[in-house]
Design a protein around this motif. Structure first.
Motif, PDB file in Angstrom:
ATOM      1  N   ALA A 125     -84.104  14.225  60.507  1.00 16.96           N
ATOM      2  CA  ALA A 125     -85.173  14.821  59.702  1.00 16.96           C
ATOM      3  C   ALA A 125     -86.560  14.302  60.037  1.00 16.96           C
ATOM      4  O   ALA A 125     -87.549  15.040  59.911  1.00 16.96           O
ATOM      5  N   MET A 126     -86.631  13.029  60.480  1.00 13.46           N
ATOM      6  CA  MET A 126     -87.944  12.411  60.673  1.00 13.46           C
ATOM      7  C   MET A 126     -88.099  11.694  62.008  1.00 13.46           C
ATOM      8  O   MET A 126     -89.182  11.199  62.316  1.00 13.46           O
ATOM      9  N   GLY A 127     -87.016  11.583  62.771  1.00 15.55           N
ATOM     10  CA  GLY A 127     -87.079  10.827  64.018  1.00 15.55           C
ATOM     11  C   GLY A 127     -87.072   9.328  63.814  1.00 15.55           C
ATOM     12  O   GLY A 127     -87.386   8.565  64.736  1.00 15.55           O
ATOM     13  N   ILE A 128     -86.710   8.874  62.590  1.00 15.23           N
ATOM     14  CA  ILE A 128     -86.666   7.436  62.284  1.00 15.23           C
ATOM     15  C   ILE A 128     -85.236   6.931  62.442  1.00 15.23           C
ATOM     16  O   ILE A 128     -84.324   7.394  61.745  1.00 15.23           O
ATOM     17  N   ASP A 129     -85.034   6.028  63.364  1.00 14.43           N
ATOM     18  CA  ASP A 129     -83.690   5.507  63.637  1.00 14.43           C
ATOM     19  C   ASP A 129     -83.432   4.281  62.762  1.00 14.43           C
ATOM     20  O   ASP A 129     -83.414   3.149  63.231  1.00 14.43           O
ATOM     21  N   TYR A 130     -83.245   4.519  61.481  1.00 13.47           N
ATOM     22  CA  TYR A 130     -82.988   3.432  60.531  1.00 13.47           C
ATOM     23  C   TYR A 130     -81.739   3.759  59.727  1.00 13.47           C
ATOM     24  O   TYR A 130     -81.595   4.875  59.225  1.00 13.47           O
ATOM     25  N   SER A 131     -80.851   2.801  59.642  1.00 12.22           N
ATOM     26  CA  SER A 131     -79.641   2.989  58.832  1.00 12.22           C
ATOM     27  C   SER A 131     -79.248   1.669  58.193  1.00 12.22           C
ATOM     28  O   SER A 131     -79.541   0.589  58.714  1.00 12.22           O
ATOM     29  N   THR A 132     -78.617   1.765  57.056  1.00 12.15           N
ATOM     30  CA  THR A 132     -78.088   0.601  56.358  1.00 12.15           C
ATOM     31  C   THR A 132     -77.015   1.114  55.410  1.00 12.15           C
ATOM     32  O   THR A 132     -76.667   2.290  55.438  1.00 12.15           O
ATOM     33  N   GLY A 133     -76.462   0.248  54.585  1.00 13.77           N
ATOM     34  CA  GLY A 133     -75.467   0.739  53.642  1.00 13.77           C
ATOM     35  C   GLY A 133     -74.763  -0.369  52.896  1.00 13.77           C
ATOM     36  O   GLY A 133     -74.827  -1.548  53.266  1.00 13.77           O
ATOM     37  N   ALA A 134     -74.097   0.043  51.827  1.00 16.41           N
ATOM     38  CA  ALA A 134     -73.207  -0.858  51.101  1.00 16.41           C
ATOM     39  C   ALA A 134     -71.850  -0.800  51.773  1.00 16.41           C
ATOM     40  O   ALA A 134     -71.374   0.277  52.126  1.00 16.41           O
ATOM     41  N   TRP A 135     -71.225  -1.952  51.967  1.00 15.08           N
ATOM     42  CA  TRP A 135     -69.945  -1.965  52.657  1.00 15.08           C
ATOM     43  C   TRP A 135     -68.937  -2.808  51.904  1.00 15.08           C
ATOM     44  O   TRP A 135     -69.295  -3.616  51.038  1.00 15.08           O
ATOM     45  N   ARG A 136     -67.673  -2.599  52.242  1.00 15.94           N
ATOM     46  CA  ARG A 136     -66.571  -3.368  51.659  1.00 15.94           C
ATOM     47  C   ARG A 136     -65.573  -3.719  52.756  1.00 15.94           C
ATOM     48  O   ARG A 136     -65.267  -2.891  53.611  1.00 15.94           O
ATOM     49  N   GLY A 137     -65.091  -4.942  52.715  1.00 18.79           N
ATOM     50  CA  GLY A 137     -64.100  -5.371  53.690  1.00 18.79           C
ATOM     51  C   GLY A 137     -63.171  -6.407  53.093  1.00 18.79           C
ATOM     52  O   GLY A 137     -63.427  -6.940  52.012  1.00 18.79           O
ATOM     53  N   ILE A 138     -62.098  -6.678  53.801  1.00 17.67           N
ATOM     54  CA  ILE A 138     -61.112  -7.659  53.342  1.00 17.67           C
ATOM     55  C   ILE A 138     -61.297  -8.953  54.122  1.00 17.67           C
ATOM     56  O   ILE A 138     -61.441  -8.947  55.353  1.00 17.67           O
ATOM     57  N   ALA A 139     -61.296 -10.061  53.390  1.00 16.34           N
ATOM     58  CA  ALA A 139     -61.460 -11.376  54.007  1.00 16.34           C
ATOM     59  C   ALA A 139     -60.581 -12.384  53.289  1.00 16.34           C
ATOM     60  O   ALA A 139     -60.082 -12.130  52.189  1.00 16.34           O
ATOM     61  N   ALA A 140     -60.410 -13.528  53.930  1.00 18.48           N
ATOM     62  CA  ALA A 140     -59.618 -14.622  53.374  1.00 18.48           C
ATOM     63  C   ALA A 140     -60.466 -15.891  53.414  1.00 18.48           C
ATOM     64  O   ALA A 140     -61.532 -15.920  54.034  1.00 18.48           O
TER      65      ALA A 140
ATOM     66  N   ALA B 255     -80.145  15.919  47.264  1.00 16.61           N
ATOM     67  CA  ALA B 255     -80.219  14.883  48.294  1.00 16.61           C
ATOM     68  C   ALA B 255     -81.007  15.423  49.476  1.00 16.61           C
ATOM     69  O   ALA B 255     -80.730  16.521  49.972  1.00 16.61           O
ATOM     70  N   LEU B 256     -81.984  14.630  49.929  1.00 13.44           N
ATOM     71  CA  LEU B 256     -82.839  15.053  51.033  1.00 13.44           C
ATOM     72  C   LEU B 256     -82.407  14.470  52.375  1.00 13.44           C
ATOM     73  O   LEU B 256     -82.645  15.091  53.416  1.00 13.44           O
ATOM     74  N   ALA B 257     -81.819  13.287  52.368  1.00 18.08           N
ATOM     75  CA  ALA B 257     -81.432  12.640  53.627  1.00 18.08           C
ATOM     76  C   ALA B 257     -80.535  11.456  53.337  1.00 18.08           C
ATOM     77  O   ALA B 257     -80.430  11.005  52.191  1.00 18.08           O
ATOM     78  N   ILE B 258     -79.873  10.950  54.391  1.00 14.41           N
ATOM     79  CA  ILE B 258     -79.137   9.696  54.287  1.00 14.41           C
ATOM     80  C   ILE B 258     -79.615   8.739  55.379  1.00 14.41           C
ATOM     81  O   ILE B 258     -80.026   9.165  56.457  1.00 14.41           O
ATOM     82  N   MET B 259     -79.556   7.454  55.051  1.00 12.35           N
ATOM     83  CA  MET B 259     -79.971   6.409  55.995  1.00 12.35           C
ATOM     84  C   MET B 259     -78.743   5.958  56.782  1.00 12.35           C
ATOM     85  O   MET B 259     -78.185   4.882  56.553  1.00 12.35           O
ATOM     86  N   ALA B 260     -78.302   6.818  57.701  1.00 19.29           N
ATOM     87  CA  ALA B 260     -77.065   6.566  58.438  1.00 19.29           C
ATOM     88  C   ALA B 260     -77.202   7.112  59.856  1.00 19.29           C
ATOM     89  O   ALA B 260     -78.018   7.997  60.115  1.00 19.29           O
TER      90      ALA B 260
END
Length: 330
Positions: free
Chosen positions: A248-263, A227-232
């Motif tokens: 690592a690169m000065g790029i302020d970018y993050s995203t991700g897969a998420w899980r939550g509870i809803a009704a 693994a070289l980096a994470i987008m976080a």
């Protein structure tokens, strides 16, 4: 009728009137849950979402004293299960674990459902994508990889991690955009998930993978990938040696897969409040933290309001990425 009986009858009638005004059965709010609760999971048994839902359900059961039964409703790239949650009675006896796909499916024209189709209760987890290469790759840092991507003709380098238009594909598109490159600068090879994609990476069939590091962990620990980096915005405590893109690169970018509870939408506020409070106990518990930590899953807490805000932001981000990749039908 004796006075005590009349007084009891009057009190009972008042309670009925009060709860009727809320659209609830008498004593519903105070005694919730009075029977088992169904927890719908839109993905198959044995996966990360299923595992997370089952530990949450077990700890809700422990706190609230009624069974919380997990039911897997799969199909339609997540549409079937998410629809089952949204269309259930908003009485607190059907809730579900919604995932990042709810901020993606409507852009693809798969459903009209979106984040605002639910009563959000709590955000429990987010796993950012990592950027991994094979152990034999010439790229030792994410900057070296990025320089090679910039220098290569569009589509020459190949990546995978999920199907076309999936979260890890859109993560790659977002990274390309953050570097000022076309969305298709790296060609995407659709796969049936992170596991086969990582196998293909290790075998030399891909140049990089953009799946979560927990998903890549087995191949990395086997010495077949790195693994070289994470987008976080911050490093994952379970993988402290993996730098963020900003570091690592000065790029302020993050995203991700998420899980939550809803009704379902329209859940009475007092029931939502009780469930969110219980979910915070679950989140703060040692059992939950140990379970998630042992699997490398990221833990992120957001109450109902923060979860709603988080989903709105993610929905806009996914829409931008899909439009850039030519995948949006909205």
């Amino acid at each position: 009728m004796p006075n005590i009986t009349r007084r009891a009858f009057a009190a009972s009638s008042a309670a009925v009137a009060a709860t009727a005004g809320l659209g609830l059965k008498p004593g519903f709010a105070q005694g919730y849950p009075a029977r088992p609760v169904t927890v719908i999971v839109p993905w198959g048994a044995g996966g990360g979402t299923d595992a997370t839902a089952r530990i949450v359900a077990a700890l809700l059961e422990k706190d609230l004293g009624q069974p919380f039964n997990v039911v897997n409703r799969t199909g339609g790239s997540g549409v079937v299960g998410h629809s089952a949650i949204a269309s259930a009675q908003p009485d607190g006896y059907t809730i579900g674990m919604i995932t990042v796909e709810i901020s993606m499916m409507h852009w693809q024209g798969l459903t009209e459902l979106g984040p605002r189709s639910y009563t959000p209760l709590a955000l429990m987890n987010e796993d950012p994508p990592g950027i991994s290469v094979s152990a034999s790759s010439p790229y030792k840092t994410v900057k070296e990889l990025a320089d090679a991507i910039k220098a290569a003709p569009p589509g020459k380098l190949k990546a995978s991690g999920t199907g076309q238009g999936g979260i890890w594909h859109l993560a790659l598109v977002g990274w390309m955009k953050a570097m000022g490159l076309p969305a298709n600068q790296v060609g995407w090879v659709p796969s049936n998930g992170a596991a086969p994609a990582m196998q293909d990476l290790a075998a030399g069939g891909l140049d990089l993978c953009t799946c979560s590091i927990p998903e890549a962990r087995a191949i990395i620990e086997a010495g077949k990938a790195r693994a070289l980096a994470i987008m976080a915005p911050a490093r994952n405590p379970s993988f402290p040696d993996v730098a963020t893109l900003k570091e690592a690169m000065g790029i302020d970018y993050s995203t991700g897969a998420w899980r939550g509870i809803a009704a379902p939408k329209g859940l009475p506020a007092e029931i939502a409040t009780k469930l969110t409070a219980s979910l915070q106990k679950v989140y703060d518990s040692k059992e939950f933290k140990d379970f998630m930590g042992n699997r490398g899953f990221g833990t992120v807490w957001g109450d109902a309001a923060k979860f709603a805000e988080f989903m709105d932001k993610g929905d806009a981000q996914m829409g931008d990425a899909m439009k850039a990749a030519g995948l949006s039908k909205a």
